[in-house]
Design an enzyme around this catalytic site. Structure first.
Site, PDB file in Angstrom:
ATOM      1  CD  GLU A 127      -0.850   0.649   3.534  1.00 41.17           C
ATOM      2  OE1 GLU A 127      -1.350   1.866   3.519  1.00 41.17           O
ATOM      3  OE2 GLU A 127      -1.065  -0.031   4.593  1.00 41.17           O
ATOM      4  CE  LYS A 151      -4.059   2.053  11.318  1.00 41.82           C
ATOM      5  NZ  LYS A 151      -3.776   1.177   9.980  1.00 41.82           N
TER       6      LYS A 151
HETATM    7  N1  PSU Z   1      -0.685   0.651   8.882  1.00 42.94           N
HETATM    8  C1  PSU Z   1       0.421   1.177   9.156  1.00 42.94           C
HETATM    9  N2  PSU Z   1       0.484   2.580   8.778  1.00 42.94           N
HETATM   10  C2  PSU Z   1      -0.698   3.189   8.079  1.00 42.94           C
HETATM   11  C3  PSU Z   1      -1.761   2.399   7.721  1.00 42.94           C
HETATM   12  C4  PSU Z   1      -1.684   1.063   7.946  1.00 42.94           C
HETATM   13  O1  PSU Z   1       1.306   0.605   9.626  1.00 42.94           O
HETATM   14  O2  PSU Z   1      -0.670   4.472   7.811  1.00 42.94           O
HETATM   15  C5  PSU Z   1      -3.026   3.086   6.949  1.00 42.94           C
HETATM   16  C6  PSU Z   1      -3.574   2.031   6.028  1.00 42.94           C
HETATM   17  O3  PSU Z   1      -3.430   2.441   4.682  1.00 42.94           O
HETATM   18  C7  PSU Z   1      -4.818   1.533   6.372  1.00 42.94           C
HETATM   19  C8  PSU Z   1      -5.176   3.010   6.936  1.00 42.94           C
HETATM   20  O4  PSU Z   1      -5.737   1.123   5.347  1.00 42.94           O
HETATM   21  O5  PSU Z   1      -4.115   3.392   7.513  1.00 42.94           O
HETATM   22  C9  PSU Z   1      -6.448   2.961   7.709  1.00 42.94           C
HETATM   23  O6  PSU Z   1      -7.186   4.185   7.789  1.00 42.94           O
HETATM   24  P1  PSU Z   1      -8.767   4.426   8.190  1.00 42.94           P
HETATM   25  O7  PSU Z   1      -8.765   4.043   9.755  1.00 42.94           O
HETATM   26  O8  PSU Z   1      -8.781   6.042   8.138  1.00 42.94           O
HETATM   27  O9  PSU Z   1      -9.502   3.349   7.364  1.00 42.94           O
END
Ligand code: PSU
Ligand code: MN
Length: 311
Positions: free
Chosen positions: A33, A167
């Site tokens: 990603e 996370k």
């Molecule tokens: N994992 C990481 N760092 C990140 C992300 C994931 O170690 O920045 C990103 C990914 O792209 C994931 C996004 O899909 O954070 C999730 O964002 P949200 O909670 O707004 O859907």
């Protein structure tokens, strides 16, 4: 979701020659990603780390395919110039699946989240994808309704994703319940505990444990045979001696959540805000862990892709 033959792809999707060649020959490819590069890691180290992530994939014998939208074109595999745009341009928008087409139609730059990366990777026939940690249900979701589109997308996207759980800023038990509802298969790599991203163990158990890339490849083959159209999530924990100190983690997390509320941060800005807060408030300790997480996941995803190509 049907895989579109590479020759039949529209002009707005460009598969890098090395990636197209590997896919055509049935060799191992790992999707990566780009939101983690643009919004998840601090500049200017993000560019160097993006290159290290690709090198970790190559080191295990697979071809990396970092996915992003550059000048309106969906790129599956980025050259150095495109990677530079995603890592350094001020005009890169975080694009979840719902945003990708809009940014493409407008000719903009977009960094893809887990949801949009998984969708685009599956569309071109990439079987394995590595990230750091998935999005999930936020801790204040009962009031804010903030749940990542990563979850619902994984429920309908046939791909294998390697992550260190979700996370740790999230509501982990609620996220595990949603993964169950959405038919996302979860297996622990070398463990029957669900990892806690910065932490080795989230405190929650898993039903299934695997101990080798070949075991994952066997499950991938069975899922294909049985028509499973959701994601297989392979969770890969940081070793205990590499995790962020749990007391430090707990303190910084609560400060971060309070700061996000006080600053009125909403929607897709919440996750980048909390990650940046962690990186500052831990004096770089969470950044160190985040880099080790993504490098470890990229290497494991590559081993799984190689095993699947040979299966
Ligand atoms: N994992 C990481 N760092 C990140 C992300 C994931 O170690 O920045 C990103 C990914 O792209 C994931 C996004 O899909 O954070 C999730 O964002 P949200 O909670 O707004 O859907
Ligand atoms: Mn959200």
């Amino acid at each position: 979701m049907p895989v579109v033959a590479l020759e039949a792809l529209p002009d707005r999707i460009l598969v890098a020659p090395e990636v197209a060649e590997a896919l055509g020959a049935g060799r191992a490819v790992v999707a990566l990603e780009s939101t983690i590069i643009s919004h998840g890691l601090p500049r200017p180290r993000n560019l160097e780390i993006a290159a290290d992530i690709e090198a970790a994939v190559r080191g295990q014998g697979a071809v990396p395919a970092t996915i992003a939208v550059v000048g309106g074109v969906v790129r599956i595999g980025l050259d150095a110039e495109a990677l530079g745009v995603i890592a350094t341009s001020e005009d890169v928008v975080k694009v979840s699946l719902r945003d990708v087409a809009t940014v493409a139609a407008r000719g903009g730059h977009g960094a893809t989240t887990v949801a949009s990366t998984a969708h685009l990777a599956a569309l071109v026939g990439i079987d394995v994808f590595a990230t750091g940690g998935l999005g999930g249900v936020h801790r204040e979701a009962r009031e804010t309704w903030d749940e990542s589109a990563d979850l619902t997308t994984l429920g309908t996207t046939p791909i294998t994703i390697v992550s260190a759980g979700v996370k740790s800023i999230l509501d982990v038990p609620a996220t595990l319940e949603r993964l169950e509802t959405l038919n996302v298969a979860v297996v622990g790599f070398g463990t029957d505990r669900f990892p806690g991203f910065y932490l080795n163990d989230s405190g929650f158990g898993l039903d299934w444990r695997v101990d080798s890339p070949e075991e994952v490849a066997a499950i991938m083959a069975a899922r294909r045979d049985l028509g499973a159209d959701s994601t297989l999530l392979v969770t890969n924990p940081l070793p205990v001696d590499r995790q962020v100190d749990p007391d430090l983690h707990e303190r910084v997390l609560h400060e971060g959540l309070a700061a996000a509320t006080a600053a009125g941060v909403r929607g897709k800005d919440v996750t980048p805000f909390l990650l940046a807060h962690f990186h500052e408030a831990t004096g770089g300790e969470s950044l160190r862990a985040n880099i080790e997480i993504i490098l470890g996941n990229a290497a494991l995803a590559a081993r799984i892709a190689v095993a699947a190509a040979n299966h």
